[in-house]
Design a protein around this motif. Sequence first.
Motif, PDB file in Angstrom:
ATOM      1  N   LEU A  12      -9.741  57.521  31.734  1.00  0.00           N
ATOM      2  CA  LEU A  12     -10.967  57.989  32.178  1.00  0.00           C
ATOM      3  C   LEU A  12     -12.205  57.662  31.188  1.00  0.00           C
ATOM      4  O   LEU A  12     -13.389  57.139  31.754  1.00  0.00           O
ATOM      5  CB  LEU A  12     -11.142  59.549  32.095  1.00  0.00           C
ATOM      6  N   VAL A  13     -12.076  57.597  29.982  1.00  0.00           N
ATOM      7  CA  VAL A  13     -13.168  57.289  29.024  1.00  0.00           C
ATOM      8  C   VAL A  13     -13.218  55.754  29.147  1.00  0.00           C
ATOM      9  O   VAL A  13     -14.419  55.308  29.057  1.00  0.00           O
ATOM     10  CB  VAL A  13     -12.647  57.530  27.659  1.00  0.00           C
ATOM     11  N   ALA A  14     -12.273  55.031  29.152  1.00  0.00           N
ATOM     12  CA  ALA A  14     -12.416  53.522  29.358  1.00  0.00           C
ATOM     13  C   ALA A  14     -13.118  52.974  30.530  1.00  0.00           C
ATOM     14  O   ALA A  14     -13.937  52.394  30.675  1.00  0.00           O
ATOM     15  CB  ALA A  14     -11.152  52.932  29.208  1.00  0.00           C
ATOM     16  N   LEU A  15     -12.728  53.697  31.651  1.00  0.00           N
ATOM     17  CA  LEU A  15     -13.651  53.737  32.963  1.00  0.00           C
ATOM     18  C   LEU A  15     -15.058  53.994  32.909  1.00  0.00           C
ATOM     19  O   LEU A  15     -16.000  53.350  33.161  1.00  0.00           O
ATOM     20  CB  LEU A  15     -12.987  54.382  34.107  1.00  0.00           C
ATOM     21  N   ARG A  16     -15.377  55.229  32.188  1.00  0.00           N
ATOM     22  CA  ARG A  16     -16.736  55.502  31.877  1.00  0.00           C
ATOM     23  C   ARG A  16     -17.458  54.641  31.204  1.00  0.00           C
ATOM     24  O   ARG A  16     -18.769  54.244  31.496  1.00  0.00           O
ATOM     25  CB  ARG A  16     -16.899  56.894  31.343  1.00  0.00           C
ATOM     26  N   ASP A  17     -16.797  54.193  29.997  1.00  0.00           N
ATOM     27  CA  ASP A  17     -17.626  53.323  29.257  1.00  0.00           C
ATOM     28  C   ASP A  17     -17.579  52.011  29.534  1.00  0.00           C
ATOM     29  O   ASP A  17     -18.790  51.167  29.257  1.00  0.00           O
ATOM     30  CB  ASP A  17     -16.891  53.250  27.731  1.00  0.00           C
ATOM     31  N   SER A  18     -16.711  51.425  30.389  1.00  0.00           N
ATOM     32  CA  SER A  18     -16.716  49.925  30.970  1.00  0.00           C
ATOM     33  C   SER A  18     -17.405  49.867  32.209  1.00  0.00           C
ATOM     34  O   SER A  18     -18.073  48.802  32.538  1.00  0.00           O
ATOM     35  CB  SER A  18     -15.476  49.327  31.148  1.00  0.00           C
ATOM     36  N   GLY A  19     -17.143  50.844  32.992  1.00  0.00           N
ATOM     37  CA  GLY A  19     -18.035  50.732  34.363  1.00  0.00           C
ATOM     38  C   GLY A  19     -17.192  49.957  35.634  1.00  0.00           C
ATOM     39  O   GLY A  19     -17.447  49.969  36.356  1.00  0.00           O
ATOM     40  N   SER A  20     -15.813  49.541  34.936  1.00  0.00           N
ATOM     41  CA  SER A  20     -15.194  48.711  35.811  1.00  0.00           C
ATOM     42  C   SER A  20     -13.767  48.755  35.825  1.00  0.00           C
ATOM     43  O   SER A  20     -13.181  49.038  34.530  1.00  0.00           O
ATOM     44  CB  SER A  20     -15.532  47.193  35.936  1.00  0.00           C
ATOM     45  N   LEU A  21     -12.779  48.629  36.883  1.00  0.00           N
ATOM     46  CA  LEU A  21     -11.544  48.681  36.662  1.00  0.00           C
ATOM     47  C   LEU A  21     -10.797  47.463  35.894  1.00  0.00           C
ATOM     48  O   LEU A  21      -9.852  47.703  34.901  1.00  0.00           O
ATOM     49  CB  LEU A  21     -10.989  48.630  38.048  1.00  0.00           C
ATOM     50  N   VAL A  22     -11.362  46.447  35.946  1.00  0.00           N
ATOM     51  CA  VAL A  22     -11.001  45.318  35.461  1.00  0.00           C
ATOM     52  C   VAL A  22     -11.216  45.470  33.800  1.00  0.00           C
ATOM     53  O   VAL A  22     -10.022  45.282  33.176  1.00  0.00           O
ATOM     54  CB  VAL A  22     -11.734  44.009  35.782  1.00  0.00           C
ATOM     55  N   GLU A  23     -12.318  45.701  33.327  1.00  0.00           N
ATOM     56  CA  GLU A  23     -12.421  45.930  31.932  1.00  0.00           C
ATOM     57  C   GLU A  23     -11.771  47.003  31.366  1.00  0.00           C
ATOM     58  O   GLU A  23     -11.140  47.121  30.264  1.00  0.00           O
ATOM     59  CB  GLU A  23     -14.051  46.044  31.733  1.00  0.00           C
ATOM     60  N   ALA A  24     -11.651  48.141  32.067  1.00  0.00           N
ATOM     61  CA  ALA A  24     -11.074  49.413  31.772  1.00  0.00           C
ATOM     62  C   ALA A  24      -9.507  49.218  31.479  1.00  0.00           C
ATOM     63  O   ALA A  24      -8.843  49.507  30.513  1.00  0.00           O
ATOM     64  CB  ALA A  24     -11.265  50.768  32.710  1.00  0.00           C
ATOM     65  N   ALA A  25      -9.067  48.354  32.491  1.00  0.00           N
ATOM     66  CA  ALA A  25      -7.535  48.098  32.137  1.00  0.00           C
ATOM     67  C   ALA A  25      -7.257  47.169  31.091  1.00  0.00           C
ATOM     68  O   ALA A  25      -6.278  47.398  30.295  1.00  0.00           O
ATOM     69  CB  ALA A  25      -6.948  47.197  33.426  1.00  0.00           C
ATOM     70  N   ARG A  55     -21.295  52.444  43.419  1.00  0.00           N
ATOM     71  CA  ARG A  55     -21.392  51.474  42.415  1.00  0.00           C
ATOM     72  C   ARG A  55     -22.494  51.639  41.361  1.00  0.00           C
ATOM     73  O   ARG A  55     -23.753  51.899  41.905  1.00  0.00           O
ATOM     74  CB  ARG A  55     -21.433  50.010  42.794  1.00  0.00           C
ATOM     75  N   PRO A  56     -22.382  51.856  39.990  1.00  0.00           N
ATOM     76  CA  PRO A  56     -20.948  51.940  39.357  1.00  0.00           C
ATOM     77  C   PRO A  56     -20.474  53.038  39.635  1.00  0.00           C
ATOM     78  O   PRO A  56     -20.759  54.006  40.338  1.00  0.00           O
ATOM     79  CB  PRO A  56     -21.582  51.785  37.878  1.00  0.00           C
ATOM     80  N   ILE A  57     -19.297  53.350  38.955  1.00  0.00           N
ATOM     81  CA  ILE A  57     -18.311  54.185  39.211  1.00  0.00           C
ATOM     82  C   ILE A  57     -18.961  55.596  39.034  1.00  0.00           C
ATOM     83  O   ILE A  57     -19.729  55.842  37.886  1.00  0.00           O
ATOM     84  CB  ILE A  57     -17.123  54.352  38.579  1.00  0.00           C
ATOM     85  N   GLN A  58     -18.934  56.545  39.915  1.00  0.00           N
ATOM     86  CA  GLN A  58     -19.640  58.071  39.802  1.00  0.00           C
ATOM     87  C   GLN A  58     -18.276  59.060  39.697  1.00  0.00           C
ATOM     88  O   GLN A  58     -17.682  58.826  40.440  1.00  0.00           O
ATOM     89  CB  GLN A  58     -20.570  58.308  40.541  1.00  0.00           C
ATOM     90  N   PHE A  59     -18.410  59.770  38.953  1.00  0.00           N
ATOM     91  CA  PHE A  59     -17.201  60.636  38.648  1.00  0.00           C
ATOM     92  C   PHE A  59     -17.597  62.075  39.536  1.00  0.00           C
ATOM     93  O   PHE A  59     -18.590  62.385  39.509  1.00  0.00           O
ATOM     94  CB  PHE A  59     -16.862  61.224  37.282  1.00  0.00           C
ATOM     95  N   SER A  60     -16.451  62.550  39.999  1.00  0.00           N
ATOM     96  CA  SER A  60     -16.341  63.942  40.810  1.00  0.00           C
ATOM     97  C   SER A  60     -16.807  64.871  39.778  1.00  0.00           C
ATOM     98  O   SER A  60     -16.361  64.719  38.455  1.00  0.00           O
ATOM     99  CB  SER A  60     -15.244  64.049  41.639  1.00  0.00           C
TER     100      SER A  60
END
Length: 305
Positions: A12-25, A55-60
Amino acid sequence: MPRLEIRHLRTLVALRDSGSLVEAAERVHLTQSALSHQLKELEGRVGTLFKRKTRPIQFSPVGQRLLVLADQVLPQIRLAERDIDRLMRRHEARLHMAIECHSCYQWLMPTLDHYRQQWPDVEVDLMGSNVFEPLTSLLREQLDLVITSDPQPLDGIEYIPLFRYESLLAVAQDHPLAKRAWVAPEDLREQVLITYPVEHSRLDVFSKFMTPAGVYPDEVRTAELTMMMVQLVASGRGVCALPNWALTEYLNRQYVKALKLGEQGVWSTLYAAIRQEQREQPWMKAFLQIARQTSSEELDGIQLP
């Protein structure tokens, strides 16, 4: 099966900091497909993590709560991992410290410079006291030393005096009190008192001077930095009480004048709080000795114990 795992928080931190699934992966060393599967699995345990089609990802709200948890837990895990690595390498000397003194950097930074030169193998870290309760963290072995002028009776904690200092009242050059050698508590009743943003009970001007006399200033204003406090005083915006060493530079430049708090003055002691079992460690004894010596060389008006 637990609802939450460390890998989930890192994802989740990787997703927040990168903003994309590709970079978070890439950051968590997973394929994009494996990352998507992990997120789907987690949502099956805790509920929806993201607001859809944003876009970008917004968390619930659930995702945001987990991010708060991640920001609390992951730094502690990294710290523990670092300590474990250090112990496995047999580098047992560690000096993690915090300060409860806004004006201490003037002598602490040269102290740390000298200490690192003499003890390069000791892991030194300086942490902000606003993040946690320093003395509690000392008890829990998250810290090894706390600089404080407010010793609390705690089992297993020893307070080693570093030096004594006098608190002085700084006033503007043209202030009505400027011609006085000392002030009484009553003299501050109608003043604007500028302080650091800490509890009044931890400030000598209150605990040792005004409060015992039943006096309170007309107004209290706070400032984060010593320089800001002195500038406000020099501009006639109020008065402030500071350690004598913290005022030396400004007195030499005649920005302000300094008066004693009471005819006898108000003196306090700055301590190094440590755990008793570390008192005789060579690297701890060396730090205490260097701190006293450097303070004596760098600061005017102090008294060594």
